[in-house]
Design a protein around this motif. Sequence first.
Motif, short mmCIF file in Angstrom:
data_model
loop_
_atom_site.label_atom_id
_atom_site.label_comp_id
_atom_site.label_asym_id
_atom_site.label_seq_id
_atom_site.Cartn_x
_atom_site.Cartn_y
_atom_site.Cartn_z
N GLU A 175 0.98 -1.03 0.05
CA GLU A 175 0.29 -0.13 -0.05
C GLU A 175 0.90 1.24 0.01
OE1 GLU A 175 -3.23 2.20 3.03
OE2 GLU A 175 -3.13 0.05 2.73
N LYS A 176 2.04 0.90 0.60
CA LYS A 176 3.00 2.54 0.77
C LYS A 176 3.82 2.21 0.05
CE LYS A 176 1.41 3.54 5.56
NZ LYS A 176 2.10 3.69 7.27
N LYS A 177 4.09 1.62 -1.10
CA LYS A 177 5.20 1.05 -1.79
C LYS A 177 7.11 1.18 -1.15
CE LYS A 177 2.77 2.43 -5.80
NZ LYS A 177 1.59 3.87 -6.45
N LEU A 178 6.38 0.18 -0.15
CA LEU A 178 7.69 -0.18 0.88
C LEU A 178 8.34 -1.25 0.50
CD1 LEU A 178 6.80 2.12 3.98
CD2 LEU A 178 8.23 2.92 2.42
N GLY A 179 9.66 -1.80 0.29
CA GLY A 179 10.21 -2.92 0.60
C GLY A 179 10.06 -3.53 -0.70
N SER A 180 9.37 -3.19 -1.23
CA SER A 180 9.42 -3.69 -3.31
C SER A 180 10.29 -4.23 -3.73
CB SER A 180 8.89 -2.25 -4.07
OG SER A 180 10.00 -1.42 -3.84
N TRP A 181 12.22 -4.40 -3.04
CA TRP A 181 12.50 -5.10 -3.69
C TRP A 181 12.94 -5.66 -2.08
CZ3 TRP A 181 14.55 -6.20 -8.40
CH2 TRP A 181 14.03 -5.19 -9.60
N ASN A 182 12.32 -5.96 -0.99
CA ASN A 182 13.21 -6.78 -0.39
C ASN A 182 12.51 -8.33 0.20
OD1 ASN A 182 13.54 -7.35 2.48
ND2 ASN A 182 12.16 -5.97 3.63
N PHE A 183 13.08 -9.07 -1.18
CA PHE A 183 12.92 -10.48 -1.32
C PHE A 183 13.13 -11.54 -0.58
CE2 PHE A 183 14.02 -8.43 -5.60
CZ PHE A 183 11.94 -7.81 -5.83
N GLY A 184 13.71 -11.15 0.46
CA GLY A 184 14.49 -11.36 2.18
C GLY A 184 13.34 -11.79 2.91
N GLY A 185 12.79 -10.85 3.11
CA GLY A 185 11.33 -10.63 4.20
C GLY A 185 12.17 -9.75 5.13
N TYR A 186 12.56 -9.11 5.28
CA TYR A 186 13.57 -8.88 6.30
C TYR A 186 12.43 -7.33 6.70
CZ TYR A 186 16.65 -5.70 9.08
OH TYR A 186 17.35 -5.01 10.47
N SER A 187 13.00 -7.53 8.13
CA SER A 187 11.87 -6.83 9.20
C SER A 187 12.38 -6.60 10.41
CB SER A 187 10.53 -6.75 9.59
OG SER A 187 9.43 -6.28 9.69
N ASN A 188 12.00 -4.86 10.72
CA ASN A 188 13.20 -4.09 11.85
C ASN A 188 12.73 -3.27 12.10
OD1 ASN A 188 14.82 -2.89 13.30
ND2 ASN A 188 15.79 -4.66 13.04
N SER A 189 11.77 -2.66 13.08
CA SER A 189 10.95 -1.92 13.80
C SER A 189 11.54 -1.37 13.44
CB SER A 189 10.05 -2.36 15.08
OG SER A 189 10.72 -2.42 15.77
N LYS A 190 12.82 -0.61 13.91
CA LYS A 190 13.71 0.70 14.29
C LYS A 190 13.54 1.42 12.63
CE LYS A 190 16.03 3.58 16.73
NZ LYS A 190 15.32 4.72 17.04
N VAL A 191 14.01 0.19 11.81
CA VAL A 191 14.01 1.22 10.44
C VAL A 191 13.42 0.47 9.93
CG1 VAL A 191 14.99 -0.42 8.43
CG2 VAL A 191 16.25 -1.05 9.63
N ASP A 192 11.76 0.64 9.98
CA ASP A 192 10.79 0.88 9.86
C ASP A 192 10.48 2.40 10.20
OD1 ASP A 192 10.34 -1.40 8.42
OD2 ASP A 192 8.39 -1.96 9.33
#
Length: 171
Positions: free
Chosen positions: A88-105
């Motif tokens: 929806e926000k067009k974020l992480g569109s090339w993050n194919f490894g599924g990395y997620s870190n709330s601080k980065v976000d």
Amino acid sequence: SEAGYPDGFSFGLSCPNDRYINDEALCKAMAAMLAQAGMKAKLNAMPVRNYWPELRAGNFDMYLLGWSPGTFDAEHPVRFLVTSKNDEKKLGSWNFGGYSNSKVDALLPQIQREIDPEKRQAMLDEVATIVRDDVVYVPLHIQPLLWGSKSNIDLTQRADNFLMLRWITVN
């Protein structure tokens, strides 16, 4: 053995074979080095026209990806490569490894609106440290830019390897 895999393990390693300089050879060398540590990479090299759809579909265990921010701004790879995927926000569109870190976000929108260069750079540095410490990506290769020209051609070449025809004159 210390990691819990005394007999090693197998996985797929996918690479384009016509996108980067020596891309398939680089992946073959990487597979050979991983094998020395008991990791058996089954190499699948393919033309980039097939590679991008497969990568976007999430069909790879491990993959080769190059990145050069078209904006020359460090915010660009943060937004596309390490921010949690959010269509929806067009974020992480090339993050194919599924990395997620709330601080980065949380830092990304702050980086995007900060106009003080020092404060903004401090936040970018914080993201870079998090990504490095989390070992999100393993940098393997910096592709050199190779150009040739004749004496009657005057050109300016951009650092991102993007050719601007308006910056070329032929005498």
